[in-house]
Design a protein around this motif. Structure first.
Motif, PDB file in Angstrom:
ATOM      1  N   ASP A 148       0.860  -1.189   0.000  1.00 26.18           N
ATOM      2  CA  ASP A 148       0.000   0.000   0.000  1.00 26.18           C
ATOM      3  C   ASP A 148       0.897   1.241   0.000  1.00 26.18           C
ATOM      4  O   ASP A 148       2.065   1.164   0.397  1.00 26.18           O
ATOM      5  CB  ASP A 148      -0.888  -0.033   1.256  1.00 26.18           C
ATOM      6  N   ILE A 165      -4.692  -1.205  -8.740  1.00 26.37           N
ATOM      7  CA  ILE A 165      -5.645  -0.328  -8.069  1.00 26.37           C
ATOM      8  C   ILE A 165      -6.655  -1.198  -7.317  1.00 26.37           C
ATOM      9  O   ILE A 165      -7.209  -2.143  -7.879  1.00 26.37           O
ATOM     10  CB  ILE A 165      -6.349   0.585  -9.093  1.00 26.37           C
ATOM     11  N   LYS A 166      -6.851  -0.884  -6.035  1.00 29.32           N
ATOM     12  CA  LYS A 166      -7.796  -1.642  -5.221  1.00 29.32           C
ATOM     13  C   LYS A 166      -9.206  -1.511  -5.789  1.00 29.32           C
ATOM     14  O   LYS A 166      -9.530  -0.462  -6.317  1.00 29.32           O
ATOM     15  CB  LYS A 166      -7.773  -1.121  -3.775  1.00 29.32           C
ATOM     16  N   PRO A 167     -10.083  -2.474  -5.689  1.00 27.23           N
ATOM     17  CA  PRO A 167      -9.858  -3.774  -5.033  1.00 27.23           C
ATOM     18  C   PRO A 167      -9.150  -4.771  -5.960  1.00 27.23           C
ATOM     19  O   PRO A 167      -9.079  -4.551  -7.163  1.00 27.23           O
ATOM     20  CB  PRO A 167     -11.279  -4.241  -4.737  1.00 27.23           C
ATOM     21  N   SER A 170      -2.846  -0.044  -4.220  1.00 28.32           N
ATOM     22  CA  SER A 170      -3.293   1.223  -3.635  1.00 28.32           C
ATOM     23  C   SER A 170      -4.698   1.572  -4.101  1.00 28.32           C
ATOM     24  O   SER A 170      -5.143   1.132  -5.162  1.00 28.32           O
ATOM     25  CB  SER A 170      -2.330   2.328  -4.056  1.00 28.32           C
ATOM     26  N   SER A 171      -5.397   2.370  -3.294  1.00 32.08           N
ATOM     27  CA  SER A 171      -6.700   2.868  -3.746  1.00 32.08           C
ATOM     28  C   SER A 171      -6.524   4.144  -4.557  1.00 32.08           C
ATOM     29  O   SER A 171      -7.476   4.699  -5.073  1.00 32.08           O
ATOM     30  CB  SER A 171      -7.617   3.107  -2.552  1.00 32.08           C
ATOM     31  N   SER A 172      -5.278   4.612  -4.655  1.00 27.26           N
ATOM     32  CA  SER A 172      -5.043   5.847  -5.398  1.00 27.26           C
ATOM     33  C   SER A 172      -5.284   5.634  -6.897  1.00 27.26           C
ATOM     34  O   SER A 172      -4.858   4.635  -7.469  1.00 27.26           O
ATOM     35  CB  SER A 172      -3.615   6.314  -5.195  1.00 27.26           C
ATOM     36  N   ILE A 173      -5.990   6.599  -7.506  1.00 28.57           N
ATOM     37  CA  ILE A 173      -6.149   6.547  -8.954  1.00 28.57           C
ATOM     38  C   ILE A 173      -5.421   7.739  -9.570  1.00 28.57           C
ATOM     39  O   ILE A 173      -5.673   8.120 -10.705  1.00 28.57           O
ATOM     40  CB  ILE A 173      -7.638   6.561  -9.369  1.00 28.57           C
TER      41      ILE A 173
END
Lengths: 544, 129
Positions: free
Chosen positions: B60, B114-116, B92-95
């Motif tokens: 992460d 990119i999560k999920p 990461s959840s970052s876009i």
């Protein structure tokens, strides 16, 4: 010259061709001299004096490149001449008319072009004096080019009429050297810039009225230096000393030196000059003289300063925008990802216990999202709240109120507080911001206490010019500033393993302080403690 | 058996990700770390132990104490001493395109996920290493 007569220029041009061809060979040196002056004044790299002939455009005199002919048809230029015979093209690369024209050599793709017409005795345009640059033009005053082109016209006409009178006389335009001197002084005196010429000992050989307008002073200074001039005019020697340093720098080098010089005019308005000094040497490398001149660039300077302020504002706004992007892309998206995965598993799960477990997990995720969203909205409101009112804030009241709210944490850790607002008990600030700021700083100091010692938190103010500086120092965990310094006040930055740390507090505090024009900074050592400083600006008015 | 290290402070996300991987393949083992420093310390301690070293690291970016970027700095120094090669993925959840570009410019990073985590990505990762 009138625009309507442009067509006749083109016709008469043909007649003028034959006038120019012969005389130019004898006045070449003088044209070179004029061109050199134009180039030095402009600071641009390329210049030419060119004539229309039946073989196309010929560069009679040129600096910065090495071809004698321009390829392509250029009579369209005549259509662009203004009433006083000038034309400027800021970017000819994008200009269709110029598409088939190659002005100089392959090595120089000309972008900026400005010219002033050279005319024959009948007023027909026979050529022009031009300044060129490979970079596009960005404004600038080229008035002197017109004057220099007039002198070139005069030279050409004079040489032609003399030739007509006597073919045998090949010695050029001027019979006596006195004529020549008057001719050049005329040019130098009329240029709208300051010009001064020095001998190798920094004594004045010449100054023009642009530099010293009073004729008597102008006569006095010849043969003297700046120190004598300063003594004569009862002025400080500082200016003379600085000029001497520049002079020595130029005299000892082979290149021109340039600098910007800002002085106040008699009304106290700052005037900025771009000044240049360049040494002139003979073939043996001995210094003959140093030529100095200055151009008034005050307007450009004002624009530059305005631009610098704008760039700064933009970069601040850009940082804020990036911060928001980060919140949206991380702080908001992270809980959303969790929620959607949880919902998917809840839907798919066939086991009731499992489903209940998953539903329980939803709660903290939703709370997290809710909290982040609230903080985000609040910080946007700060940025938009231009109308927020400052009021007199009695700091003790706000600290006491905060301590009541933090009572539980303070008692639990047996924290001690020392408060000293004697130097500045009251500040001028928006009430809702100051409450949030004090709350954030004090709760941080408690939150990041060192477990092995009782927290000791000192809160104080002091005056500094028009500002009041509030400091909150603790003996807590401290922060490694070398590691975290840059991102210290950013969103979502957490430096300790503490479950309550969300990383929003300092970002909010910074936003609130900066919204009111203040600054915030921190000093810290790991394991010794941190001190946060906030400077509240414009606190002068309150003698409270 | 493939061993996966998951470095992420979000406990719920860790739970859900493990659950997803388990449902995709039973051929994996896990270990998770709440921040970059814990992961680096552990990796240092097992640098010679090929039994314990992971095949895949999911990292992460936004974490307390030592975030993903700082972990990458440390791990770049440590990696030559690690006795077993592995694949490292940013997870990461970052876009943010800036994050993605920056991550991909680092040699050690195999990909930016990119999560999920999706099923097909899991199979791709496990089969690839």
């Amino acid at each position: 010259m009138e625009k309507d007569s442009n067509h006749s220029f083109i016709d008469e041009r043909i007649g003028a061709i034959y006038e120019v061809k012969t005389p130019c060979s004898t006045i070449g040196n003088d044209l070179n001299g004029l061109l050199e002056i134009a180039l030095q004044l402009s600071g641009l790299p390329l210049a030419s004096i060119s004539f229309f002939t039946d073989e196309g455009l010929i560069h009679q005199s040129k600096i910065g490149f090495d071809v004698t002919h321009t390829s392509g048809e250029m009579s369209f230029l005549l259509k662009h001449l203004t009433a006083d015979g000038c034309a400027t093209f800021n970017n000819i690369l994008n200009d269709e008319q110029w598409q088939n024209v190659q002005l100089t050599d392959d090595a120089h793709a000309i972008s900026f072009f400005t010219c002033a017409a050279i005319q024959n005795m009948d007023g027909a345009v026979i050529g022009f004096m031009s300044l060129m640059d490979t970079a596009p033009g960005s404004g600038g005053n080229f008035n002197y080019l017109k004057k220099l082109a007039c002198q070139a016209s005069a030279l050409v006409s004079l040489s032609y009429s003399q030739l007509a009178k006597s073919d045998a006389q090949t010695n050029g335009i001027f019979q006596a050297s006195g004529d020549m001197k008057a001719f050049y002084e005329n040019i130098l005196n009329k240029l709208p810039t300051d010009i001064a010429v020095f001998d190798p000992n920094h004594k004045y050989l010449f100054v023009n009225p642009g530099a010293i307008s009073d004729e008597d002073l102008r006569k006095f200074i010849i043969g003297k230096d700046d120190f004598e001039y300063a003594a004569y005019r009862n002025r400080s020697v500082d200016v003379a000393q600085r000029r001497r340093e520049r002079f020595l720098l130029a005299a000892n080098s082979n290149v021109e030196i340039k600098w910007e010089d800002t002085l106040n005019d008699p009304d106290g308005v700052p005037i900025t000059h771009l000044r240049r000094l360049f040494p002139v040497r003979n073939e043996n490398g001995e210094l003959l003289m140093v030529i100095g001149y200055g151009i008034d660039i005050t307007e450009r300077k004002i624009m530059e300063n305005k631009q610098a302020v704008l760039v700064k504002q933009l970069s601040v706004q850009n940082t804020q925008l990036t911060d928001f992007c980060n919140i949206v892309s991380h702080n908001l998206r992270a809980p959303l990802v969790n929620m959607s995965m949880l919902v998917q598993y809840i839907e798919e799960s066939e086991d009731d216990t499992d489903r209940m477990e998953l539903i329980k997990m939803l709660k903290p995720v939703v709370e997290n999202l809710h909290g982040t969203f609230g903080e985000l909205v609040e910080s946007i409101q700060i940025k938009q709240d231009h109308e927020v009112q400052s009021e007199k804030i009695k700091l003790t009241d706000y600290v006491e109120r905060t301590l009541k709210e933090l009572k539980f944490e303070a008692n639990k850790s047996q924290a001690e507080f020392e408060i000293d607002f004697n130097e500045a008990p009251v500040i001028l600030f928006p009430s809702k911001y100051i409450f949030s700021i004090i709350h954030n700083l004090l709760s941080n100091a408690l939150k990041y206490r060192a477990p092995e010692r009782k927290p000791l938190i000192r809160i104080a103010t002091k005056k500094e010019n028009d500002s009041v500086i509030l400091s909150v120092s603790d003996n807590g965990l401290g922060i490694d500033l070398e590691k975290h310094g840059k991102s210290f006040f950013k969103i979502g930055k957490v430096f300790h393993k503490n479950p309550n740390a969300k990383g929003f507090g300092l970002f909010m505090t910074k936003t609130q302080v900066e919204a009111m024009g203040g600054t915030i900074w921190v000093e810290s050592k790991p394991n010794e403690g941190s001190t946060f400083f906030i400077e509240f600006k414009n606190q002068k008015l309150q003698s409270l | 058996m493939k061993s996966i290290f998951l470095v992420d402070d979000d406990k719920i996300l860790v739970y859900l990700t493990m659950r997803t991987i388990k449902s995709a393949t039973t051929e994996t083992t896990f270990k998770d770390f709440g921040n970059g420093l814990d992961a680096i310390d552990y990796l240092k301690s097992i640098a010679d132990n090929t039994e314990l070293l992971p095949d895949i690291i999911l990292l992460d970016l936004s974490m307390p104490i030592m975030d993903g970027w700082e972990f990458l700095e440390e791990y770049t120094k440590l990696e030559p001493h690690i006795q077993k090669k592995n694949k490292l993925y940013i997870f990461s959840s970052s876009i943010s395109p800036h994050d993605i570009e920056r991550a991909k410019s680092i040699d050690l990073v195999s990909d930016f996920i990119i999560k999920p985590l999706k099923m097909d990505k899991i199979m791709e990762m496990v089969n690839f290493c």
